[in-house]
Each structure stands twice: as structure tokens, then as C-alpha cells.
Design a protein around this motif. Structure first.
Motif, mmCIF file in Angstrom:
data_model
loop_
_atom_site.group_PDB
_atom_site.id
_atom_site.type_symbol
_atom_site.label_atom_id
_atom_site.label_comp_id
_atom_site.label_asym_id
_atom_site.label_seq_id
_atom_site.Cartn_x
_atom_site.Cartn_y
_atom_site.Cartn_z
ATOM 1 N N PHE A 10 0.641 -1.446 0.047
ATOM 2 C CA PHE A 10 -0.105 -0.140 0.224
ATOM 3 C C PHE A 10 1.098 1.564 0.191
ATOM 4 N N THR A 11 1.477 1.383 0.572
ATOM 5 C CA THR A 11 2.608 2.581 0.509
ATOM 6 C C THR A 11 3.660 2.250 0.057
ATOM 7 N N HIS A 12 4.488 1.761 -0.845
ATOM 8 C CA HIS A 12 4.477 1.252 -1.923
ATOM 9 C C HIS A 12 4.821 2.365 -3.028
ATOM 10 N N TRP A 13 3.295 0.938 -3.642
ATOM 11 C CA TRP A 13 2.696 1.707 -4.981
ATOM 12 C C TRP A 13 1.366 3.252 -4.491
ATOM 13 N N GLN A 14 1.680 3.768 -2.664
ATOM 14 C CA GLN A 14 1.407 4.616 -3.073
ATOM 15 C C GLN A 14 -0.084 4.733 -2.779
ATOM 16 N N THR A 15 -1.315 3.383 -2.737
ATOM 17 C CA THR A 15 -2.458 3.361 -2.692
ATOM 18 C C THR A 15 -3.286 3.065 -1.744
ATOM 19 N N PRO A 16 -4.352 3.034 -1.773
ATOM 20 C CA PRO A 16 -5.645 2.882 -0.598
ATOM 21 C C PRO A 16 -5.876 1.136 -0.884
ATOM 22 N N PRO A 48 -1.606 -2.545 -7.693
ATOM 23 C CA PRO A 48 -2.323 -1.508 -7.219
ATOM 24 C C PRO A 48 -3.878 -1.295 -7.861
#
Length: 300
Positions: free
Chosen positions: A124-130, A173
Motif C-alpha cells: 500500500f505504501t510502496h505503490w501509494q495506493t489505498p 494497485p
């Protein structure tokens, strides 16, 4: 009149299928088409001049058996389309790695051989996706596909661990534009472009298939979509009778969702000339190469 089998499943009651629209144009080219169950062991494939893989939308439940049936067909007098080599390459979505290595943009993907659920939260953090998507590498009809927030991942961790304990899977993502804009599908018969549709999910869903309430509309593709699609087709091990190339728009341009070469719906209902186009390409021998030459020389 030559005989052609459409390879299907035992019942299409829960599915939407447009292959019957091929019967009339194929007949005009001297072909009689009939639908057969790929699991029917009593079929003598030598009775057919050609077998076209069409609506086998349960093959993912037993891919080894499916490949064995295709091998039997390819070893018969019938000409199989698409070929067994193409199917073997396209069966697992790991083929996307091959395409990415050749410069085709794909949705960012992490691949797992047996899922380690603990490896998912950092994505989630790596791709900056919720949200993330997880699905088997061998799948169809959005079976066993999950759209997950961090909370949903925690809640379904045991289910996911059990489901993917011994299955290869992929994690991506979630691309929100699939909901707001949709997914583009471009269709090619032989090396000829046919038509394009835009598939959008119903409200509250992310799956674009009609069986899940997805909506369809015919569209003219942007030039870049045609360019990218032809580049993807050029990476296939052999020329094909049919191909569907699925794209989604991202912040970095279009990304390939899937290159469908086994049993994609070809949506003949969305383009009045598409069934005739398919029949003409098929009757002409459907692609260059040894199988096509054997096909043309044996049946013309």
C-alpha cells in the motif's frame, strides 16, 4: 462444407456469449460451425477441419486437463486456433512479465508463489495506493479476485492465506479509473484490427464483465492504443487468429491489463461487421506459418 467446432463449456446458462453471430458468415465461406463441450471425452476431433477455442470459461478450474484436451486436438487432423503453443504461453498471467521485458507498459505487479500475506501491507505504501487487487495467475471471469483496503486485508487474511497457499498469484494497485472511465478492449483478427469497446463496471463494483453487471459501448481507439496493441501482438510466440488487448489509463499513460488469446469474448454484437471480418480472416487460412500452410493446402 467444412466442419468447424467452437470449443465451449457444458453450459453457458450464466454467461453472455455472442459466438452464434459467427454461424451465418462462416457458412457463406463454406464452413459449418457447431459448439462442443471441451470436457466431452467422446468427441473424435478428426471429424473436424478446425477447432476454435471460444467460451471455455471454466478451464481455470482444471488447466492441466484443458491443456491435455488441446494437445489431443492439435495432434488430430483438426487445426486448432489459437495454437497450443500460444495457449501455453498465455495460460498464466506471468506472460505479462515477458511483455514488460519487451517494453510493453503493464500495471505494476508483484508475483507470489504461495502467498505470504505479511508481504502485502507494505505494498500500500510502496505503490501509494489505498487499495490493492489480488488474483490467481490462472484465472477467468474475475474468479477469486479481491479488491482490498488495509482493513479488508486484515479481515480476510486467513481466507487469502488458505485460498492462495499453494497457488501462484499476483498483486497490483487498484486503478480507480477502471471505475470512473473503464477498461478499453481492442480486437484483432489475424493482423487486422477489428473494433474497440469500453467496458465499465456497474455502480459499486469494479468488475467489467457483463455477468457482473458491466456496461459496454463502442468507441474509436486513440492512436496510442492501436500502437501499443500492435506492439503487444508482435511479442506473441506465434501469429494468432484472434486477440483481445485490454488497457487501462493511468497517470503514466495506458497500461496493459491483459492480452487475451485463449477464450476472450470477442463482442461481435458491438460491431456489425466484426463477425464477417473474423470469418473472412479465418477462411483465408487465419495466419502465416506452418499450421496455416497445412490448413490452406488441406482445405482449399
Amino acid at each position: 462444407m467444412k466442419r468447424c467446432a467452437f470449443l465451449s463449456m457444458a453450459s453457458l446458462e450464466k454467461f453472455v456469449c455472442y459466438d452464434a453471430l459467427l454461424h451465418a458468415p462462416l457458412k457463406r465461406y463454406g464452413w459449418h460451425a457447431e459448439t462442443v463441450d471441451w470436457r466431452d471425452n467422446s468427441i473424435d476431433w478428426n471429424q473436424f477441419d478446425a477447432v476454435i477455442i471460444r467460451s471455455c470459461w471454466d478451464y481455470q478450474n482444471n488447466p492441466a486437463q484443458f491443456l491435455a484436451v488441446l494437445a489431443t486436438i492439435e495432434n488430430s487432423r483438426a487445426n486448432l486456433a489459437n495454437s497450443l503453443e500460444v495457449v501455453r504461453w498465455n495460460l498464466s498471467k506471468i506472460y505479462l512479465r515477458d511483455l514488460e521485458a519487451k517494453g510493453i507498459p503493464i500495471v505494476p505487479t508483484e508475483w507470489f508463489h504461495g502467498l505470504d500475506v505479511a508481504a502485502l501491507p507494505p505494498l500500500f505504501t510502496h505503490w501509494q495506493t489505498p487499495e490493492i487487487i489480488i488474483k490467481p495467475v490462472i484465472s477467468a471471469c474475475a474468479d477469486d479476485t479481491f479488491r482490498l483496503t488495509p482493513t479488508a486485508l486484515t479481515q480476510q487474511a486467513k481466507t487469502l492465506a488458505t485460498l492462495f497457499q499453494e497457488r501462484d498469484c499476483m498483486v497490483q494497485p487498484f486503478i480507480p479509473v477502471i471505475v470512473t472511465e473503464g477498461e478499453y478492449s481492442l480486437f484483432f483478427f489475424g493482423d487486422e484490427y477489428s473494433h474497440t469497446i469500453l467496458k465499465t463496471p456497474k455502480s459499486g463494483d469494479f468488475r467489467v464483465q457483463e455477468e457482473h453487471g458491466g456496461q459496454l459501448q463502442s468507441v474509436e481507439p486513440e492512436a496510442i492504443l492501436l500502437e501499443l496493441s500492435r506492439a503487444a501482438l508482435a511479442a506473441i510466440p506465434e501469429p494468432t487468429l484472434y486477440a483481445r488487448v485490454d488497457w487501462v489509463r493511468t497517470d503514466n499513460g495506458f497500461a496493459l491489463m491483459e492480452l487475451e488469446l485463449i477464450e476472450p469474448s470477442l463482442y461481435f454484437n458491438m460491431d456489425a461487421a466484426s463477425a464477417e471480418r473474423f470469418a473472412r480472416v479465418f477462411a483465408a487460412g487465419y495466419f502465416r506459418g506452418s499450421k496455416a500452410l497445412r490448413f490452406v493446402s488441406a482445405h482449399t
